[in-house]
Design an enzyme around this catalytic site. Structure first.
Site, PDB file in Angstrom:
ATOM      1  N   CYS A   2     -67.678 -47.264 -14.161  1.00 31.49           N
ATOM      2  CA  CYS A   2     -69.103 -47.070 -14.408  1.00 31.49           C
ATOM      3  C   CYS A   2     -69.876 -48.042 -13.552  1.00 31.49           C
ATOM      4  CB  CYS A   2     -69.427 -47.212 -15.889  1.00 31.49           C
ATOM      5  SG  CYS A   2     -68.959 -48.788 -16.602  1.00 31.49           S
TER       6      CYS A   2
ATOM      7  N   ARG B 292     -69.105 -49.166 -20.036  1.00 31.26           N
ATOM      8  CA  ARG B 292     -69.178 -47.776 -20.492  1.00 31.26           C
ATOM      9  C   ARG B 292     -67.849 -47.069 -20.238  1.00 31.26           C
ATOM     10  NH1 ARG B 292     -74.450 -45.756 -17.363  1.00 31.26           N
ATOM     11  NH2 ARG B 292     -73.927 -47.549 -16.064  1.00 31.26           N
TER      12      ARG B 292
END
Lengths: 157, 296
Positions: free
Chosen positions: B244, B249
């Site tokens: 990410c 994330r």
């Protein structure tokens, strides 16, 4: 290029900065949490009408702000709304409220952009979060400038 | 959602626990609950009784080098939270367990055996009207011997690994605008930007939150298979890399692929776009299509 000394800032803001400056990092977080609890409730007239307020999209959690002007006195009152699930954002808003609300336009416009650094929070809070506070300050100033120019965007009344 | 979800549908059912399970194990000395939130003050406003706080920013990272804790720092940290190598560590947090999954992934690097996520995280616990307290319980005394190493090869990828991985599937979990290159940062994260926008060529776009339901719980295995195995084209891949912006994330997606769908070898490239998009001469694709494998 010397930094504006804290002593030339408005007294109510200097007080907040000094309160933070005296503390260790961990205690700074506790103080920020205290501030977040003390963020004043929105006045009745804004409840359930966030659409009248401006959303600070740079914040990682929802935050809304609005200003009310007293042109005779040349002062601005600032109102914030942020959910309880966003204590860091609420804390930043409460600092700005305590430090700036009710000041004269030119005093608010003169507040240095590095306010978040002066609080010494950069080790305890990620820099990207601190950007949220800088963004709030930027929007407050922009609102005041627009008001002074006679075209405050998105303001009620 | 009042019905309890059947975790046996997932590849590693033991990697998840329900809010009920946590409520029943509050006094179980073999379990330590760790709350890991994006908002570092949220724990202080109220947490599950007995839970310890983990601050992803200050607790898991080396303060100078861009890297995680070393084995000895990890051991000291775990001991201070009342954790031993035998402890069942249950993570939960805000934002669909995004930061909880990140903390779990970092623990994985140190070879801790029994790591679980509370499905639905903080949001589900609160929505069910369960108790949140501000009182911080002192952790049990514990001694965590320093792990021999932090395993940076099994579940973690560096940029050299990504270059060597070309031709096998990759997932970019950022927002569509970051993937296409219209934006070099996530909204609200301006300072963590990159000089160039776009994605690693051939990586499929699956924003991380697609794996979560509205209530913060993970989607069913069938839904996850439709998203990752079919739409993103992972198929029966043996090796997958997720990335990410800084690797948090994608920890969430790593958890989904590794533990819920059971892909054998999933690595999280934590250098992610803040490394790739700033590096000299690395290939980049822009637009909404994955783009060709470089040199293919």
């Amino acid at each position: 290029m010397s930094q504006t000394p804290n002593s030339t800032l408005p007294a109510q803001l200097t007080e907040v900065i000094e309160e933070f400056a005296e503390l260790e990092d961990r205690q700074k977080l506790e103080l920020l949490l205290e501030f977040s609890r003390e963020l004043p409730e929105l006045p009745e007239r804004y409840l359930n009408s966030y659409d009248q307020m401006e959303e600070v999209v740079e914040c990682q959690s929802p935050l809304f702000l609005t200003l009310e002007y007293d042109d005779a006195a040349g002062t601005a009152a600032i109102f914030f709304a942020a959910p309880p699930e966003a204590p860091t954002t609420r804390g930043f808003a409460a600092i700005l409220h305590e430090g700036l609300s009710g000041l004269r336009f030119e005093e608010i416009l003169a507040v240095p952009e590095d306010l978040s650094e002066r609080l010494g929070l950069s080790k305890a809070i990620t820099p990207l979060r601190l950007r949220g506070m800088t963004a709030m300050l930027g929007r407050i100033k922009r609102n005041i400038r627009a008001h002074q120019a006679g075209s405050a965007p998105g303001q009620p009344g | 959602m009042t019905e309890e979800k059947d975790f046996s549908q997932y590849a590693h059912p033991d990697a998840l626990v329900s809010t009920d399970w946590v409520a029943q194990h509050q006094d179980d000395p073999s379990v330590v609950l760790l709350e890991s939130n994006e908002d570092v003050l949220l724990y202080e406003t109220g947490h599950i009784p007995g839970a310890q706080k983990i601050d992803w920013h200050t607790d898991l990272n080396d303060p100078v080098t861009r890297d995680f804790l070393g084995p000895e720092q990890f051991a000291a940290f775990a001991s201070a939270k009342g954790i031993t190598p035998e402890t069942t560590v249950v993570f939960y947090g805000d934002k669909s367990n995004w930061w909880a999954a990140y903390a779990l992934w970092v623990f994985t690097l140190f070879g801790h055996e029994d790591l679980r996520l509370m499905d639905g995280g903080r949001q589900k616990w609160a929505a069910e009207g369960r108790e949140l307290v501000t009182e911080v319980q002192a952790p049990a005394a514990a001694e965590y011997p320093a792990p021999a190493q932090r395993d940076d090869s099994t579940f973690r990828a560096f940029r050299e690994d990504v270059l060597a991985h070309f031709g096998k599937p990759m997932i970019d979990v950022r927002s569509p605008l970051e993937y296409s290159g219209e934006r070099t940062h996530m909204e609200g994260y301006e300072q963590e930007g990159a000089l160039r926008g776009g994605h690693i060529p051939s990586a499929a776009s699956v924003p991380w939150a697609k794996a979560a339901n509205e209530d913060g719980t993970f989607r069913s295995r069938a839904e996850l298979e439709a998203i990752y195995t079919e739409q993103a084209g992972l198929g029966a891949a043996e090796e997958v890399i997720a990335y990410c912006r800084i690797g948090e994330r994608s920890s969430h997606t790593w958890f989904v692929l590794q533990h819920l769908l059971g892909y054998d070898n999933v690595r999280n490239y934590d250098g992610s776009w803040t490394e790739w998009g700033n590096a000299v001469r690395l290939p980049i694709a822009t637009g909404d299509q994955p783009g060709a494998v470089p040199g293919a």
